[in-house]
Motif scaffolding. Structure first.
Motif, PDB file in Angstrom:
ATOM      1  N   TRP A 128      -6.047   1.160  -7.361  1.00  0.00           N
ATOM      2  CA  TRP A 128      -5.775  -0.153  -6.763  1.00  0.00           C
ATOM      3  C   TRP A 128      -4.832  -0.959  -7.663  1.00  0.00           C
ATOM      4  CZ3 TRP A 128      -6.455  -1.830  -2.009  1.00  0.00           C
ATOM      5  CH2 TRP A 128      -6.161  -3.182  -1.763  1.00  0.00           C
ATOM      6  N   PHE A 132      -1.281  -0.467  -5.765  1.00  0.00           N
ATOM      7  CA  PHE A 132      -1.183  -1.602  -4.832  1.00  0.00           C
ATOM      8  C   PHE A 132      -0.789  -2.904  -5.537  1.00  0.00           C
ATOM      9  CE2 PHE A 132      -3.678   1.597  -2.732  1.00  0.00           C
ATOM     10  CZ  PHE A 132      -3.125   1.618  -1.467  1.00  0.00           C
ATOM     11  N   ARG A 136       3.010  -2.389  -5.752  1.00  0.00           N
ATOM     12  CA  ARG A 136       3.147  -3.081  -4.452  1.00  0.00           C
ATOM     13  C   ARG A 136       3.417  -2.114  -3.291  1.00  0.00           C
ATOM     14  NH1 ARG A 136       6.656  -4.817  -7.804  1.00  0.00           N
ATOM     15  NH2 ARG A 136       8.402  -4.410  -6.406  1.00  0.00           N
ATOM     16  N   SER A 138       3.334  -0.776   0.179  1.00  0.00           N
ATOM     17  CA  SER A 138       2.966  -1.479   1.415  1.00  0.00           C
ATOM     18  C   SER A 138       3.061  -0.542   2.608  1.00  0.00           C
ATOM     19  CB  SER A 138       3.828  -2.732   1.605  1.00  0.00           C
ATOM     20  OG  SER A 138       5.175  -2.380   1.526  1.00  0.00           O
ATOM     21  N   SER A 160      -3.912   5.291   0.190  1.00  0.00           N
ATOM     22  CA  SER A 160      -2.575   5.039   0.734  1.00  0.00           C
ATOM     23  C   SER A 160      -2.557   5.290   2.241  1.00  0.00           C
ATOM     24  CB  SER A 160      -1.518   5.879   0.011  1.00  0.00           C
ATOM     25  OG  SER A 160      -1.896   7.227  -0.014  1.00  0.00           O
ATOM     26  N   PHE A 163      -4.125   2.405   4.099  1.00  0.00           N
ATOM     27  CA  PHE A 163      -3.264   1.221   4.179  1.00  0.00           C
ATOM     28  C   PHE A 163      -1.889   1.565   4.782  1.00  0.00           C
ATOM     29  CE2 PHE A 163      -6.631  -0.119   1.385  1.00  0.00           C
ATOM     30  CZ  PHE A 163      -6.870  -1.421   1.816  1.00  0.00           C
TER      31      PHE A 163
END
Ligand SMILES: NC(=O)c1ccc[n+]([C@@H]2O[C@H](COP(=O)([O-])OP(=O)(O)OC[C@H]3O[C@@H](n4cnc5c(N)ncnc54)[C@H](OP(=O)(O)O)[C@@H]3O)[C@@H](O)[C@H]2O)c1
Length: 325
Positions: A128, A132, A136, A138, A160, A163
């Protein structure tokens, strides 16, 4: 209590059972009766004398535990005696009792055993924080993870995908690559058979990936730069192939690359508590629903810590190795 200590730097056999006093929690801490402890590659490095505990940390190895709160330090906390939790700790996990910061304890996800919960903290905090927060990643972006079947890799694949990112991995055998695909990876490259730079070029139509999570270092560094898209981020979390590398700096300028990295263990509690809060809000619901799960390779009793370390060093495992107490 019984604990496993590192009697001297060396091979797995230096891990020996010993008697230690049960520690007393200070303000902000809780004492946990340990049911299970996760093994991590940094424990192996500590045993070899290559990763000393940070100041104030226990000399007993073990960075993640699950168990029952047995006592509470001075400050008020959201926890009470008898609560079952998993926790990220700075050491001391290979023992019957271990101290943890109350802020770094997380609830056991729904329908999850303490063995599974002990496999969560170290890799979920690390992935994390690095993939993330730091890099970053996304939705819609592409991540490359070296070491897809490691504890870290199996967590990175699942997070991953959860998300909505694409994830490519490298691993050392066809069987390991197959496992990564079954876990959700979009492609898995057997690094012993194929050149990952060429494979990534083909997989991305020559564009490269947006983020790389690298635990290899050494000669992988210049090769990673070749795999990176414009504005891509490389996060270095370990250096299994060495800490020195010769690189061409030009691609960093031309592709506006970011090269970064971190180590989790030595960071202050407040920093880790922020990660815990984000995990609780954004990742624990996925664990509660069973959308993601820790991958457990096998368990050993605490007193067989040496065998567990030998297995990890053989790299035959897929996912996590856990000690039961
Ligand atoms: N910076 C931090 O805060 C932090 C925190 C936790 C862990 N880590 C690091 O993260 C790494 C993984 O930890 P772990 O506990 O998950 O260990 P692990 O399960 O033992 O994983 C190590 C992995 O490295 C892979 N590997 C070795 N050489 C490779 C290569 N040339 N290319 C691709 N993969 C290779 C092995 O897979 P193959 O058999 O496929 O080679 C194995 O899956 C360790 O290096 C650890 O030190 C860093």
């Amino acid at each position: 209590m019984i604990a496993i200590e590192i009697t001297e730097s060396g091979t797995p056999e230096v891990l020996k059972p010993t008697e230690r006093p049960v520690p007393t929690p200070s303000a902000g801490q809780v004492l946990i009766k340990v049911a299970a402890v996760g093994i991590n590659r940094p424990d192996v490095m500590q045993r070899k004398g290559l990763y000393p505990p940070p100041p104030g940390a226990s000399d007993i190895p073990g960075l993640e535990i699950a168990g029952t709160v047995a006592a509470i330090g001075e400050n008020p906390t959201h926890l009470k005696e008898g609560d079952q939790v998993c926790a990220l700790v700075t050491g001391g996990g290979y023992a019957e009792y271990c101290l943890a910061s109350a802020d770094l304890c997380l609830p056991i996800p729904k329908d999850m055993s303490l063995v599974e919960a002990a496999a969560l903290p170290e890799t979920f905090f690390t992935v994390w924080s690095n993939v993330f927060d730091r890099a970053r990643l996304s939705a819609g972006e592409t991540l490359l993870v070296h070491g897809g079947t490691s504890g870290i890799g199996t967590t990175a694949i699942q997070l991953s995908k959860a998300f909505d990112a694409k994830v490519f991995v490298t691993a050392g055998s066809e069987a390991k690559c197959q496992f990564c695909i079954e876990l959700g990876a979009d492609a898995a490259i057997n690094y012993n058979e194929r050149d990952f730079v060429e494979e990534i070029r083909q997989l991305t139509g020559g564009n490269g990936v947006n983020v790389i999570l690298d635990m290899i270092g050494g000669d992988y560094f210049p090769r990673n730069l070749k795999c990176m898209a414009f504005d891509a981020r490389l996060v270095q979390i370990a250096l299994q192939r060495g800490q020195k590398s010769e690189i061409d700096l030009l691609p960093i300028m031309l592709k506006r690359l970011t090269v970064t990295g971190s180590t989790l263990r030595a960071r202050e509690t407040a920093f880790k508590a922020d990660i815990a809060k984000n995990l609780l809000e954004q990742v624990w619901p996925l664990l509660d629903y069973g959308q993601i799960r820790p991958i457990i390779h096998t368990t050993f009793p605490l007193i067989e810590a040496a065998q567990a370390h030998a297995l990890m060093e053989s790299s035959q495992h897929i996912g996590k190795i856990i000690l039961t107490v």
